[in-house]
Design a protein around this motif. Structure first.
Motif, PDB file in Angstrom:
ATOM      1  N   LEU A 116       0.917  -1.218   0.021  1.00  0.00           N
ATOM      2  CA  LEU A 116      -0.005  -0.006   0.037  1.00  0.00           C
ATOM      3  C   LEU A 116       0.885   1.305  -0.209  1.00  0.00           C
ATOM      4  O   LEU A 116       1.890   1.238   0.613  1.00  0.00           O
ATOM      5  CB  LEU A 116      -0.727  -0.138   1.235  1.00  0.00           C
ATOM      6  CG  LEU A 116      -1.839   1.293   1.265  1.00  0.00           C
ATOM      7  CD1 LEU A 116      -2.921   0.821   0.213  1.00  0.00           C
ATOM      8  CD2 LEU A 116      -2.621   1.106   2.684  1.00  0.00           C
ATOM      9  N   VAL A 117       0.562   2.165  -0.632  1.00  0.00           N
ATOM     10  CA  VAL A 117       1.205   3.409  -0.854  1.00  0.00           C
ATOM     11  C   VAL A 117       0.544   4.645  -0.151  1.00  0.00           C
ATOM     12  O   VAL A 117      -0.743   4.822  -0.715  1.00  0.00           O
ATOM     13  CB  VAL A 117       1.582   3.966  -2.220  1.00  0.00           C
ATOM     14  CG1 VAL A 117       2.441   4.936  -2.499  1.00  0.00           C
ATOM     15  CG2 VAL A 117       2.254   2.615  -2.843  1.00  0.00           C
ATOM     16  N   TRP A 118       1.246   5.175   0.835  1.00  0.00           N
ATOM     17  CA  TRP A 118       0.485   6.214   1.718  1.00  0.00           C
ATOM     18  C   TRP A 118       0.582   7.693   0.994  1.00  0.00           C
ATOM     19  O   TRP A 118       0.985   7.691  -0.279  1.00  0.00           O
ATOM     20  CB  TRP A 118       1.214   6.268   2.821  1.00  0.00           C
ATOM     21  CG  TRP A 118       1.130   5.337   4.195  1.00  0.00           C
ATOM     22  CD1 TRP A 118       2.054   4.615   4.663  1.00  0.00           C
ATOM     23  CD2 TRP A 118      -0.253   4.752   4.512  1.00  0.00           C
ATOM     24  NE1 TRP A 118       1.165   3.899   5.575  1.00  0.00           N
ATOM     25  CE2 TRP A 118       0.005   3.808   5.658  1.00  0.00           C
ATOM     26  CE3 TRP A 118      -1.666   5.072   3.921  1.00  0.00           C
ATOM     27  CZ2 TRP A 118      -0.962   3.089   6.186  1.00  0.00           C
ATOM     28  CZ3 TRP A 118      -2.647   4.488   4.729  1.00  0.00           C
ATOM     29  CH2 TRP A 118      -2.351   3.354   5.808  1.00  0.00           C
ATOM     30  N   ARG A 119      -0.160   8.435   1.489  1.00  0.00           N
ATOM     31  CA  ARG A 119      -0.259   9.894   0.931  1.00  0.00           C
ATOM     32  C   ARG A 119       1.010  10.367   0.326  1.00  0.00           C
ATOM     33  O   ARG A 119       0.881  11.152  -0.714  1.00  0.00           O
ATOM     34  CB  ARG A 119      -0.727  11.036   1.950  1.00  0.00           C
ATOM     35  CG  ARG A 119      -2.433  10.548   2.205  1.00  0.00           C
ATOM     36  CD  ARG A 119      -2.766  11.364   3.643  1.00  0.00           C
ATOM     37  NE  ARG A 119      -4.189  11.156   3.738  1.00  0.00           N
ATOM     38  CZ  ARG A 119      -4.879  10.347   4.360  1.00  0.00           C
ATOM     39  NH1 ARG A 119      -4.112   9.373   4.764  1.00  0.00           N
ATOM     40  NH2 ARG A 119      -6.233  10.397   4.767  1.00  0.00           N
ATOM     41  N   HIS A 120       2.148  10.475   1.164  1.00  0.00           N
ATOM     42  CA  HIS A 120       3.181  10.866   0.731  1.00  0.00           C
ATOM     43  C   HIS A 120       4.252  10.025   0.254  1.00  0.00           C
ATOM     44  O   HIS A 120       5.349  10.506  -0.060  1.00  0.00           O
ATOM     45  CB  HIS A 120       3.995  11.869   1.744  1.00  0.00           C
ATOM     46  CG  HIS A 120       2.915  12.829   2.457  1.00  0.00           C
ATOM     47  ND1 HIS A 120       2.413  12.678   3.658  1.00  0.00           N
ATOM     48  CD2 HIS A 120       2.352  14.022   2.032  1.00  0.00           C
ATOM     49  CE1 HIS A 120       1.716  13.678   3.949  1.00  0.00           C
ATOM     50  NE2 HIS A 120       1.704  14.485   3.218  1.00  0.00           N
ATOM     51  N   GLY A 121       3.622   9.079  -0.314  1.00  0.00           N
ATOM     52  CA  GLY A 121       4.819   7.895  -0.769  1.00  0.00           C
ATOM     53  C   GLY A 121       5.153   7.988  -2.190  1.00  0.00           C
ATOM     54  O   GLY A 121       5.781   6.960  -2.375  1.00  0.00           O
ATOM     55  N   LEU A 122       4.473   9.041  -2.931  1.00  0.00           N
ATOM     56  CA  LEU A 122       4.913   8.925  -4.413  1.00  0.00           C
ATOM     57  C   LEU A 122       5.452  10.437  -4.708  1.00  0.00           C
ATOM     58  O   LEU A 122       4.803  11.389  -4.378  1.00  0.00           O
ATOM     59  CB  LEU A 122       3.604   8.793  -5.222  1.00  0.00           C
ATOM     60  CG  LEU A 122       3.346   9.083  -6.720  1.00  0.00           C
ATOM     61  CD1 LEU A 122       4.459   8.029  -7.425  1.00  0.00           C
ATOM     62  CD2 LEU A 122       1.913   9.030  -7.306  1.00  0.00           C
ATOM     63  N   ALA A 123       6.360  10.634  -5.405  1.00  0.00           N
ATOM     64  CA  ALA A 123       7.027  11.698  -5.609  1.00  0.00           C
ATOM     65  C   ALA A 123       7.506  11.738  -7.165  1.00  0.00           C
ATOM     66  O   ALA A 123       7.782  10.645  -7.845  1.00  0.00           O
ATOM     67  CB  ALA A 123       8.172  12.010  -4.984  1.00  0.00           C
ATOM     68  N   VAL A 124       7.557  13.080  -7.740  1.00  0.00           N
ATOM     69  CA  VAL A 124       7.918  13.249  -9.123  1.00  0.00           C
ATOM     70  C   VAL A 124       8.994  14.295  -9.037  1.00  0.00           C
ATOM     71  O   VAL A 124       8.926  15.127  -8.242  1.00  0.00           O
ATOM     72  CB  VAL A 124       6.873  13.830  -9.968  1.00  0.00           C
ATOM     73  CG1 VAL A 124       6.273  14.861  -9.757  1.00  0.00           C
ATOM     74  CG2 VAL A 124       7.488  13.770 -11.536  1.00  0.00           C
ATOM     75  N   ASP A 125      10.040  14.056  -9.893  1.00  0.00           N
ATOM     76  CA  ASP A 125      11.289  15.183  -9.683  1.00  0.00           C
ATOM     77  C   ASP A 125      10.889  16.418 -10.421  1.00  0.00           C
ATOM     78  O   ASP A 125       9.817  16.638 -11.150  1.00  0.00           O
ATOM     79  CB  ASP A 125      12.411  14.667 -10.308  1.00  0.00           C
ATOM     80  CG  ASP A 125      12.636  14.576 -11.875  1.00  0.00           C
ATOM     81  OD1 ASP A 125      11.475  14.733 -12.358  1.00  0.00           O
ATOM     82  OD2 ASP A 125      13.594  14.487 -12.612  1.00  0.00           O
ATOM     83  N   PRO A 126      11.284  17.643 -10.156  1.00  0.00           N
ATOM     84  CA  PRO A 126      11.271  18.801 -10.731  1.00  0.00           C
ATOM     85  C   PRO A 126      10.969  19.027 -12.368  1.00  0.00           C
ATOM     86  O   PRO A 126      10.570  19.818 -12.922  1.00  0.00           O
ATOM     87  CB  PRO A 126      12.429  19.741 -10.461  1.00  0.00           C
ATOM     88  CG  PRO A 126      12.700  19.037  -8.999  1.00  0.00           C
ATOM     89  CD  PRO A 126      12.780  17.495  -9.295  1.00  0.00           C
TER      90      PRO A 126
END
Length: 362
Positions: free
Chosen positions: A310-320
């Protein structure tokens, strides 16, 4: 292209660096301690929030030279005697979000129990946003996932105007200010919450905002992973349209918006409510490139058999740059993509449960 990723977990902060053609853990910090939020600057400085349970929330700052210093965490004022009907505590439970304020030295912190704090000296001192905290409607806010405390999980500052801010609150909807928090309005038109009693589905305070994201180049375009759907706004959150084409599920926690393309965003769907694991035991990322009219289900390099991450709220990121993505799971998996999510590589490490993933600022 970003060359560092910070991963906050239940057992410490892990700093990843690009090495050759892949990524590796370069440094570890606070091993054994839960890390609830991270803010990384381009010069290598960091803010890290720890959630130490009985010992409270702690805040640490790392200098560009690598030295750590503990700072005073945001603090609430004493609860007044006439606030006996306030169902929420007046004490810091967790720092849930740390975001740059668009002004040198300014940082915003979103907390449980629903407090918004501002620092103008890179976290050395903090001030509670009193207009939001003392708003009578705050007493109607509800706890996160059945818990006791509501929480501010998203603080989005318009890169064109640091006075223009949007908050995502679970559970209290989307809130907006255009005067740096001197006044607030509730903006949820078009959202609904299907677990509310009949006739109350559209109550704006009842909207369970899992996470918000916005396009940095077109900040009026916003995306929301709601408790029971995916929504998009083209007017900075004033009005929302549900995106029913999302697959394989409309439920999830995380969303990332492309920094320059307002039509592109990524989500990590899962089975809803009591289950809360990937549909059919397959970890996938859902990507739209046409403003939500259609979605691709991306799975290359992701586990497709008996996977329950399971991926929590802040567990996904994209670079600038919008090219690299990373996400981590409650099972300690971490996957990184260098081609906007088309394919993924797993980090060669078994991490503790991941709460927070963030690329270093460019």
């Amino acid at each position: 292209m970003a060359d560092r990723i910070h991963v906050g977990t239940r057992k410490g902060l892990f700093e990843l660096e690009r090495r050759g053609g892949g990524w590796d853990v370069a440094r570890t910090h606070f091993l054994g301690d839960p890390v609830s939020a991270v803010l990384a600057q381009a010069d290598g400085s960091l803010l890290a929030a720890l959630d130490l349970g009985h010992f409270g929330a702690k805040l640490w700052r790392r200098s560009p030279e690598g030295d750590w210093q503990e700072l005073a965490a945001p603090a609430f004022p004493p609860k007044p005697e006439d606030a006996v009907d306030d169902p929420h505590p007046w004490s810091l439970g967790r720092i849930w979000a740390l975001e740059p304020g668009g002004v040198p030295g300014r940082v915003w912190a979103g907390t449980m129990p629903g407090g918004l704090f501002r620092s103008d000296d890179w976290g050395a001192t903090w001030a509670l946003n009193e207009p939001l905290w003392r708003m009578p409607d705050r007493r109607r806010w509800m706890g996160v996932a059945g818990g006791e405390q509501p929480g501010i999980s998203t603080v989005l500052v318009d890169p064109r105007n640091p006075a223009d801010i949007r908050l995502g609150i679970s559970t209290a909807g989307v809130w907006a200010t255009t005067d740096t928090g001197a006044s607030w309005s509730l903006i949820n038109q078009g959202m609904y919450n299907e677990y509310m009693p009949p006739g109350q589905e559209g109550d704006p305070i009842a909207q369970d905002i899992h996470q918000l994201a916005r396009c940095a180049a077109r900040p009026e375009v916003m995306w929301c992973q709601h408790h029971n759907g995916v929504f998009r706004s083209e007017d900075a959150g004033a009005n929302w349209a549900e995106l029913t084409a999302i697959r394989p599920s409309k439920f999830g926690f995380a969303v990332a918006a492309h920094p320059t393309d307002p039509d592109t965003a990524w989500f990590v769907p899962s089975a809803k409510d009591e289950r809360r694991f990937p549909v059919d035991g397959k970890v996938v990322v859902a990507r739209t490139q046409d403003g939500g009219r259609s979605f691709e289900v991306l799975s290359q390099g992701l586990p497709q058999r008996h996977a329950y991450d399971l991926v929590w709220r802040h567990g996904l990121a994209v670079d600038p740059a919008g090219r690299q993505l990373a996400f981590g799971s409650t099972s300690g998996g971490l996957w990184i993509s260098g081609d906007a999510g088309q394919s993924w590589d797993a980090l060669d490490a078994r991490l503790p449960p991941v709460a927070f993933v963030r690329f270093a600022a460019a």
